[in-house]
Scaffold this active site. Structure first.
Site, PDB file in Angstrom:
ATOM      1  N   TYR A 101       0.854  -1.436  -0.065  1.00 21.72           N
ATOM      2  CA  TYR A 101      -0.061  -0.033   0.123  1.00 21.72           C
ATOM      3  C   TYR A 101       0.750   1.362  -0.031  1.00 21.72           C
ATOM      4  CZ  TYR A 101      -3.474   3.527   1.484  1.00 21.72           C
ATOM      5  OH  TYR A 101      -4.208   4.522   1.720  1.00 21.72           O
ATOM      6  N   GLU A 189      -3.210   7.348  -4.364  1.00 21.83           N
ATOM      7  CA  GLU A 189      -3.175   6.243  -3.683  1.00 21.83           C
ATOM      8  C   GLU A 189      -3.095   5.012  -4.694  1.00 21.83           C
ATOM      9  OE1 GLU A 189      -6.014   4.557  -0.289  1.00 21.83           O
ATOM     10  OE2 GLU A 189      -6.628   3.705  -1.973  1.00 21.83           O
TER      11      GLU A 189
END
Ligand code: GDP
Ligand code: MN
Length: 378
Positions: A101, A189
């Site tokens: 992530y 993201e």
């Protein structure tokens, strides 16, 4: 402003981040022909402004163009978290060895961009934060200097042990920060950032939000706005130059000034009600804006009472009063309206309103209490 995954991937590609190719389809036919062109296994992905599409059945692997077509016809038209899917991205499937992530967002507390990275990607980051907070590393970025090389390296080192992967990740976090700042993002993201069995790193998902206040200087990004993907009330509000956010309650609020709008919402809650919206008509008392505001509020079926709260400064109360009277002449409104006006030209305003048959108040407490009561009775 939220944008779609395929659009976010365009911004990432411009910054040099490795992203698998792909194209967008609006019909099963198009999905099939894109899959045929790409060859091999593909992934068909719902393009909606929300995460968690995988869990909702909006991300499907296909072995053949025919299967891609079948998945597209199941996904197109599907609803994910209340959003209807009108487009799918068809992209080559990749083999995944690991998922990380990587995100950068504007952090209110430190008033700066902030990186958040975790080797435990692919899943909900909130869940990682709750269950294994040590698996997340944060890095504040000083906006004057940008992401410094050693900071980029430290993030990469936290994610990977292999020096070859660290090198790729150092480049990717640097490129991500570049995409973030160039495009005035509030969020950029990658979840997941994957490594293939051959040791190649790729961003296979992309989520980006843009600061609307910067859109005037980002014409290419402005084109990404998808009117079908946002509530119609928000489109109308933007066109009328109103700040509007739809909420879940039943007291429609129409206020001048963002601070007063917030205070009004607080007071609605204090008296036991729930605001149906945040709406700031701004400093102007242009009747057209009042009409647009009332139209938006009355089109929301959950609104049971409408509350005006106007503090006259540069805004003249009599102008607003005329705007309200004009608006109710132009649109048919059955919902009860209560109005509080105070400040510049208050007496004139109250006379205009009482002549038109409105309940007008000067006390904010009184009017809010009344609005909450009317909404509860409806
Ligand atoms: P999200 O659920 O909205 O976050 O959508 P993602 O694009 O992140 O997809 C969800 C999950 O599907 C990913 O975490 C992957 O595990 C899986 N996935 C997506 N694309 C591929 C792919 O090309 N190959 C494989 N094997 N899995 C994929
Ligand atoms: Mn994802």
């Amino acid at each position: 402003m939220d944008i779609h995954e395929y659009q976010a991937k365009e911004l990432f590609t411009q910054a040099g981040i490795p992203v698998p190719p792909g194209e967008v389809a609006r019909t099963p036919d198009e999905a099939e022909s894109i899959a045929r062109k790409l060859g091999g296994k593909v992934v068909v992905k719902a393009q909606v402004h929300t995460g968690g599409r995988g869990k909702a059945g909006g991300v499907k692997l296909a072995d053949s163009p025919e299967e891609a077509r079948a998945h597209a016809s199941a996904i197109l038209g599907m609803e994910i978290k209340g959003l209807e899917v009108a487009r799918v991205l068809v992209t080559p499937a990749v083999d995944i060895e690991s998922e990380a992530y990587v995100a950068v967002l504007v952090d209110r507390e430190s008033q700066a961009p902030m990186f958040m990275v975790s080797p435990e990607g692919g899943v909900d980051i909130e869940q990682v934060a709750e269950e294994t907070p040590d698996a997340i590393r944060k890095q504040r970025v000083d906006p004057r200097y940008g992401l410094l090389p050693h900071q980029a390296y430290q993030l990469a080192e936290f994610l990977y042990e292999d020096p070859k992967l660290q090198k790729q990740a150092t480049a990717i976090v640097t490129q991500l920060f570049d995409a973030f700042s160039r495009n005035a993002c509030s969020l950029a993201e990658i979840n997941p950032l994957i490594v293939t069995p051959a040791g190649e790193m790729k961003a296979i998902d992309a989520k980006v939000s843009i600061d609307e206040n910067a859109l005037f200087r980002l014409p290419a990004v402005r084109e990404y706005r998808d009117l079908d993907a946002e509530p119609e009330s928000e489109t109308q509000a933007r066109e009328a130059d109103l700040s509007y956010v739809k909420l879940d309650g039943n007291v429609g609020c129409c206020v001048n000034g963002a601070g007063l709008a917030m205070a009004t919402m607080d007071l609605v809650k204090y008296y036991g009600g729930e605001p149906a919206n945040f709406l700031d008509i701004g400093g102007s008392s242009n009747p057209d804006k009042v009409v647009a505001a009332l139209r938006i509020i009355t089109e929301d079926p959950s609104v049971k009472a409408i509350l005006f709260n106007i503090f006259g400064g540069i805004t003249r109360c009599d102008d607003v009063a005329n705007g309200i009277v004009e608006a109710t002449r132009r649109i048919d409104i059955e919902t009860p309206i209560v109005i509080r006006l105070t400040g510049t030209n208050e007496e004139e305003a109250l006379a205009i309103l009482s002549e038109a048959g409105f309940s007008a108040y000067t006390s904010m407490d009184d009017v809010v209490e009344k609005a909450v009561q009317l909404a509860a009775q409806a």
